[in-house]
Design a protein around this motif. Structure first.
Motif, PDB file in Angstrom:
ATOM      1  N   UNK A  63       0.764  -1.192  -0.040  1.00  0.00           N
ATOM      2  CA  UNK A  63       0.056  -0.037   0.318  1.00  0.00           C
ATOM      3  C   UNK A  63       0.735   1.130  -0.056  1.00  0.00           C
ATOM      4  N   UNK A  64       0.344   2.453  -0.474  1.00  0.00           N
ATOM      5  CA  UNK A  64       0.945   3.696  -0.527  1.00  0.00           C
ATOM      6  C   UNK A  64       1.248   4.291   0.625  1.00  0.00           C
ATOM      7  N   UNK A  65       1.899   5.275   0.927  1.00  0.00           N
ATOM      8  CA  UNK A  65       2.102   5.820   2.167  1.00  0.00           C
ATOM      9  C   UNK A  65       2.905   5.063   3.134  1.00  0.00           C
ATOM     10  N   UNK A  66       3.119   5.887   4.569  1.00  0.00           N
ATOM     11  CA  UNK A  66       3.623   5.266   5.635  1.00  0.00           C
ATOM     12  C   UNK A  66       2.638   4.484   6.471  1.00  0.00           C
ATOM     13  N   UNK A  67       1.676   4.537   6.340  1.00  0.00           N
ATOM     14  CA  UNK A  67       0.548   3.889   7.345  1.00  0.00           C
ATOM     15  C   UNK A  67      -0.656   3.859   6.707  1.00  0.00           C
ATOM     16  N   UNK A  68      -1.649   2.801   7.006  1.00  0.00           N
ATOM     17  CA  UNK A  68      -3.036   2.785   6.548  1.00  0.00           C
ATOM     18  C   UNK A  68      -3.116   2.385   5.114  1.00  0.00           C
ATOM     19  N   UNK A  69      -4.036   2.893   4.344  1.00  0.00           N
ATOM     20  CA  UNK A  69      -4.218   2.468   2.942  1.00  0.00           C
ATOM     21  C   UNK A  69      -4.142   1.003   2.454  1.00  0.00           C
ATOM     22  N   UNK A  70      -4.390   0.391   3.470  1.00  0.00           N
ATOM     23  CA  UNK A  70      -4.306  -1.221   3.178  1.00  0.00           C
ATOM     24  C   UNK A  70      -5.317  -1.761   2.334  1.00  0.00           C
ATOM     25  N   UNK A  71      -6.518  -0.797   2.006  1.00  0.00           N
ATOM     26  CA  UNK A  71      -7.423  -1.465   1.237  1.00  0.00           C
ATOM     27  C   UNK A  71      -7.002  -1.404  -0.356  1.00  0.00           C
ATOM     28  N   UNK A  72      -5.668  -0.600  -0.455  1.00  0.00           N
ATOM     29  CA  UNK A  72      -5.235  -0.788  -1.952  1.00  0.00           C
ATOM     30  C   UNK A  72      -4.871  -2.308  -2.219  1.00  0.00           C
ATOM     31  N   UNK A  73      -4.495  -2.986  -1.320  1.00  0.00           N
ATOM     32  CA  UNK A  73      -3.941  -4.456  -1.609  1.00  0.00           C
ATOM     33  C   UNK A  73      -4.494  -5.045  -0.535  1.00  0.00           C
ATOM     34  N   UNK A  74      -5.389  -5.926  -0.921  1.00  0.00           N
ATOM     35  CA  UNK A  74      -6.163  -6.742  -0.031  1.00  0.00           C
ATOM     36  C   UNK A  74      -5.483  -8.142   0.288  1.00  0.00           C
ATOM     37  N   UNK A  75      -4.430  -8.633  -0.056  1.00  0.00           N
ATOM     38  CA  UNK A  75      -3.621  -9.646   0.129  1.00  0.00           C
ATOM     39  C   UNK A  75      -2.910  -9.029   1.235  1.00  0.00           C
ATOM     40  N   UNK A  76      -2.399  -8.210   1.106  1.00  0.00           N
ATOM     41  CA  UNK A  76      -1.285  -7.375   2.081  1.00  0.00           C
ATOM     42  C   UNK A  76      -2.151  -6.956   3.349  1.00  0.00           C
ATOM     43  N   UNK A  77      -3.210  -6.675   3.314  1.00  0.00           N
ATOM     44  CA  UNK A  77      -4.383  -6.349   4.420  1.00  0.00           C
ATOM     45  C   UNK A  77      -4.996  -7.521   5.161  1.00  0.00           C
ATOM     46  N   UNK A  78      -4.877  -8.736   4.539  1.00  0.00           N
ATOM     47  CA  UNK A  78      -5.603  -9.880   5.128  1.00  0.00           C
ATOM     48  C   UNK A  78      -4.531 -10.922   5.696  1.00  0.00           C
ATOM     49  N   UNK A  79      -3.233 -10.588   5.512  1.00  0.00           N
ATOM     50  CA  UNK A  79      -2.215 -11.657   6.011  1.00  0.00           C
ATOM     51  C   UNK A  79      -2.001 -11.379   7.482  1.00  0.00           C
ATOM     52  N   UNK A  80      -2.336 -12.605   8.099  1.00  0.00           N
ATOM     53  CA  UNK A  80      -2.261 -12.446   9.657  1.00  0.00           C
ATOM     54  C   UNK A  80      -1.043 -13.144  10.298  1.00  0.00           C
TER      55      UNK A  80
END
Length: 89
Positions: A63-80
């Motif tokens: 995701x862009x930026x230094x924090x947040x914006x995880x909606x831009x990359x669902x795979x990145x957001x969903x890894x636990x």
């Protein structure tokens, strides 16, 4: 005949391994630059870069930026991680 077969195997191995290394190098330089941007303001940069790199290699996006914006990359957001929390910074 054995010599020709051995040379053929060496040439095939060289072609396959060189194409593999080019792919991994391209992926890692992409991830290095994107994770460098993502972790620029992190308190513990080494850890941020490590986990961002793992997530980037798996998902092929950061995701862009230094924090947040995880909606831009669902795979990145969903890894636990094993505790159910987000693995990716």
């Amino acid at each position: 005949m054995k010599l020709v077969f051995a040379i053929f195997l060496l040439v095939c191995f060289a072609l396959i391994s060189s194409s593999f290394f080019q792919t991994t190098e391209a992926g890692s330089s992409f991830c290095d630059s994107k994770c460098g941007e993502r972790c620029a303001k992190a308190g513990v940069q080494e850890r941020c870069l490590k986990y961002c790199g793992i997530c980037c290699e798996k998902c092929q996006c950061v995701p862009s930026g230094t924090y947040g914006n995880k909606h831009e990359c669902a795979c990145y957001r969903d890894l636990k991680n094993s505790k159910g929390k987000s693995k990716c910074p």
